[in-house]
Design a protein around this motif. Sequence first.
Motif, mmCIF file in Angstrom:
data_model
loop_
_atom_site.group_PDB
_atom_site.id
_atom_site.type_symbol
_atom_site.label_atom_id
_atom_site.label_comp_id
_atom_site.label_asym_id
_atom_site.label_seq_id
_atom_site.Cartn_x
_atom_site.Cartn_y
_atom_site.Cartn_z
ATOM 1 N N VAL A 169 0.838 -1.196 0.000
ATOM 2 C CA VAL A 169 0.000 0.000 0.000
ATOM 3 C C VAL A 169 0.874 1.247 0.000
ATOM 4 N N THR A 170 0.273 2.373 -0.353
ATOM 5 C CA THR A 170 0.976 3.655 -0.293
ATOM 6 C C THR A 170 0.508 4.405 0.953
ATOM 7 N N SER A 171 1.259 5.430 1.332
ATOM 8 C CA SER A 171 0.842 6.234 2.482
ATOM 9 C C SER A 171 -0.478 6.937 2.177
ATOM 10 N N GLY A 172 -0.704 7.301 0.925
ATOM 11 C CA GLY A 172 -1.972 7.910 0.532
ATOM 12 C C GLY A 172 -3.144 6.951 0.715
ATOM 13 N N GLU A 173 -2.926 5.683 0.369
ATOM 14 C CA GLU A 173 -3.984 4.678 0.562
ATOM 15 C C GLU A 173 -4.265 4.466 2.049
#
Length: 180
Positions: free
Chosen positions: A48-52
């Motif tokens: 996952v990304t930090s945005g997700e």
Amino acid sequence: TTLITPARIAMGGLVGIVAAAGIAAVSAMNDQDEFTRSIQKTGNYAGVTSGELEQMAQQGGQLRGNYSQVRDILNGLVSSGRFTSETLTSVAQAATLMAELSGQSADEVVSSFLKMNDGVTSWAANTTQQYHFLDLETYQRIQSLEDQGRKEEAIEVASQAFKKASEERLRTMEQQLNRC
């Protein structure tokens, strides 16, 4: 002349609003940094990304209004390196609801959910002794999935079952409190 005028009061209010927005922006950046560190620490095992993660935190926080706790739980789950993107959302939601039901801290519920990786069936059996959230059919489904080596699916089924039961209990509790 008076020192306090409507214009000065309005200016003070505007300064307060700008300061609050600045504090919120710094807090959001710090949360993003924490998410990024959790992701990097595990080589992004969760995928996952930090945005997700921020999006998950916003969605989870909207359910119960506990954004900070949801962020702490997500950080704990991601930094553990034991959950993938397929199960992270449901586990985080279930963990957040456990924290609300039990009054436990984010660290305590993360620790509880980490035990899923030692055996989902075992975790489900032990957790249902306290929270009584499983019926026999769901328990057998979890066990069957785990026996087939489909651990991610077993985690998802267990998390969803806990989440569903917890949401119902919290709704009942709120209704009873509103009657008083």
